[in-house]
Design a protein around this motif. Structure first.
Motif, PDB file in Angstrom:
ATOM      1  N   ASP A 114       0.839  -1.193   0.000  1.00 45.53           N
ATOM      2  CA  ASP A 114       0.000   0.000   0.000  1.00 45.53           C
ATOM      3  C   ASP A 114       0.879   1.249   0.000  1.00 45.53           C
ATOM      4  N   GLY A 115       0.549   2.194  -0.851  1.00 43.78           N
ATOM      5  CA  GLY A 115       1.303   3.439  -0.906  1.00 43.78           C
ATOM      6  C   GLY A 115       2.482   3.428  -1.849  1.00 43.78           C
ATOM      7  N   ASP A 116       2.769   2.278  -2.474  1.00 47.68           N
ATOM      8  CA  ASP A 116       3.881   2.216  -3.418  1.00 47.68           C
ATOM      9  C   ASP A 116       3.629   3.132  -4.612  1.00 47.68           C
ATOM     10  N   ILE A 117       4.703   3.734  -5.102  1.00 40.67           N
ATOM     11  CA  ILE A 117       4.639   4.555  -6.312  1.00 40.67           C
ATOM     12  C   ILE A 117       5.532   3.901  -7.358  1.00 40.67           C
ATOM     13  N   GLU A 118       4.956   3.524  -8.480  1.00 33.08           N
ATOM     14  CA  GLU A 118       5.744   2.899  -9.535  1.00 33.08           C
ATOM     15  C   GLU A 118       6.621   3.937 -10.232  1.00 33.08           C
ATOM     16  N   CYS A 119       7.714   3.461 -10.801  1.00 31.30           N
ATOM     17  CA  CYS A 119       8.668   4.341 -11.468  1.00 31.30           C
ATOM     18  C   CYS A 119       8.392   4.436 -12.963  1.00 31.30           C
ATOM     19  N   VAL A 120       8.902   5.488 -13.567  1.00 28.26           N
ATOM     20  CA  VAL A 120       8.725   5.719 -15.001  1.00 28.26           C
ATOM     21  C   VAL A 120       9.849   5.004 -15.756  1.00 28.26           C
TER      22      VAL A 120
END
Length: 329
Positions: free
Chosen positions: A288-294
């Motif tokens: 929960d709360g993870d932000i994926e990278c570009v």
């Protein structure tokens, strides 16, 4: 194309880039800067109008500040956190956060850099090592451990980088101090029965070995840098396996591979290294709360041809970044 609610612009923010193996972290940041400095996400419209026709410099002062939250060596790939604007002042939090890595360890050969970019220092037996032995040995490397940084590192002793002692044969004035670190988890996730990894072609010269031995002897160590094994037979690949770990800041992944190989009665070095998480920025959303990278390819494509904006005025790369921003007030 990702959809997202557009914040009040311009913003200061963090976002993650998936760095490829090969380029330096700084070269990635410099290339991203060329796009960021011309984007209304990060620069107000009036400033953009005034700067039209002016060249954005990769180095030096520009209208936008940009930095990274922890360097990855050229060999390594994975999560590289980028901070823009006010976020650059808060990048230190990513130096201190928990990180996750996946690394491939190749046994039988020790290198000066502890990875495949280095030169062979010595060869050691590897055929005796089993997966069960590795999994048993890993127990010694979990939890709070003391880790000695490699002598071929930029850490300084009495104002001189350690690698200078090793290269110039200058005796270390004292042993390299061990550092406390925490290994929260450490597992074998793949045993590579077949692979194409091979030991580096470049070999440490006799002079290099003598210099390194002299440096370490100054700290009371008596290293043996002679080969204790032969080259693999034709068509034979040395033992390799993949480790996955979650560690505290300051952990040397290469040192874990190096020390583990010694524990197994062998020698070893890292041939792949991927940072899969840094704080909440991750290659994949698993918590929960993870932000994926570009993906780096998004910036690479925009750098070659930014294309046309969509009906809302956003370029394709900007849409990708907007969907993965953490805004900093």
């Amino acid at each position: 194309m990702p959809k997202t609610t557009v914040p009040n612009l311009p913003v200061s923010a963090f976002f993650g880039v998936i760095k490829p193996s090969g380029p330096t972290s700084m070269s990635i940041i410099n290339d991203v800067k060329l796009l960021v400095a011309r984007s209304k996400i990060f620069v107000d419209v009036d400033t953009l109008e005034k700067s039209k026709g002016k060249k954005v410099r990769k180095h030096g002062k520009n209208d936008v500040k940009i930095g990274q939250g922890g360097t990855l060596d050229p060999l390594a790939d994975g999560v590289l956190v980028v901070g823009v604007g006010k976020a650059t002042k808060k990048l230190n939090q990513f130096l201190e956060c928990t990180k996750e890595y996946r690394t491939t360890v190749l046994l039988g050969c020790e290198t000066d850099s502890y990875d495949s970019d280095g030169s062979r220092v010595r060869l050691a037996p590897w055929r005796h090592v089993t997966r069960e032995q590795v999994e048993t040995a890993l127990e010694k490397f979990r939890g709070e451990i003391q880790q000695v940084p490699p002598i071929f590192s930029a850490l300084k002793m009495d104002g001189r980088p350690l690698y200078e002692y090793a290269r110039q044969g200058i005796p270390l004035p004292r042993p390299i101090a061990a550092r406390a670190t925490t290994v929260h988890s450490l597992e074998v996730i793949e045993w590579k029965d077949k692979h194409d990894f091979r030991w580096p072609a470049q070999i440490f010269s006799a002079e290099n070995k003598q210099a390194m031995e002299k440096a370490l002897q100054g700290a009371g160590e008596n290293p043996v840098l002679e080969d204790a094994a032969e080259e693999p037979s034709e068509g034979e690949a040395p033992t390799a396996f993949v480790l996955q770990m979650r560690v505290s800041s300051g952990t040397y992944v290469r040192s874990i591979a190096h020390d583990l190989a010694h524990e197994l009665g062998s020698a070893g070095h890292v041939v792949t290294l991927c940072r899969s998480r840094q704080g909440k920025f991750a290659l994949e959303q698993t918590e929960d709360g993870d932000i994926e990278c570009v993906p780096w390819e998004v910036f690479e494509k925009a750098g070659a041809d930014v294309g046309d904006p969509d009906e809302d005025g956003w370029y394709a790369w900007e849409r990708e970044v907007l969907a993965r921003l953490e805004v900093v007030e």
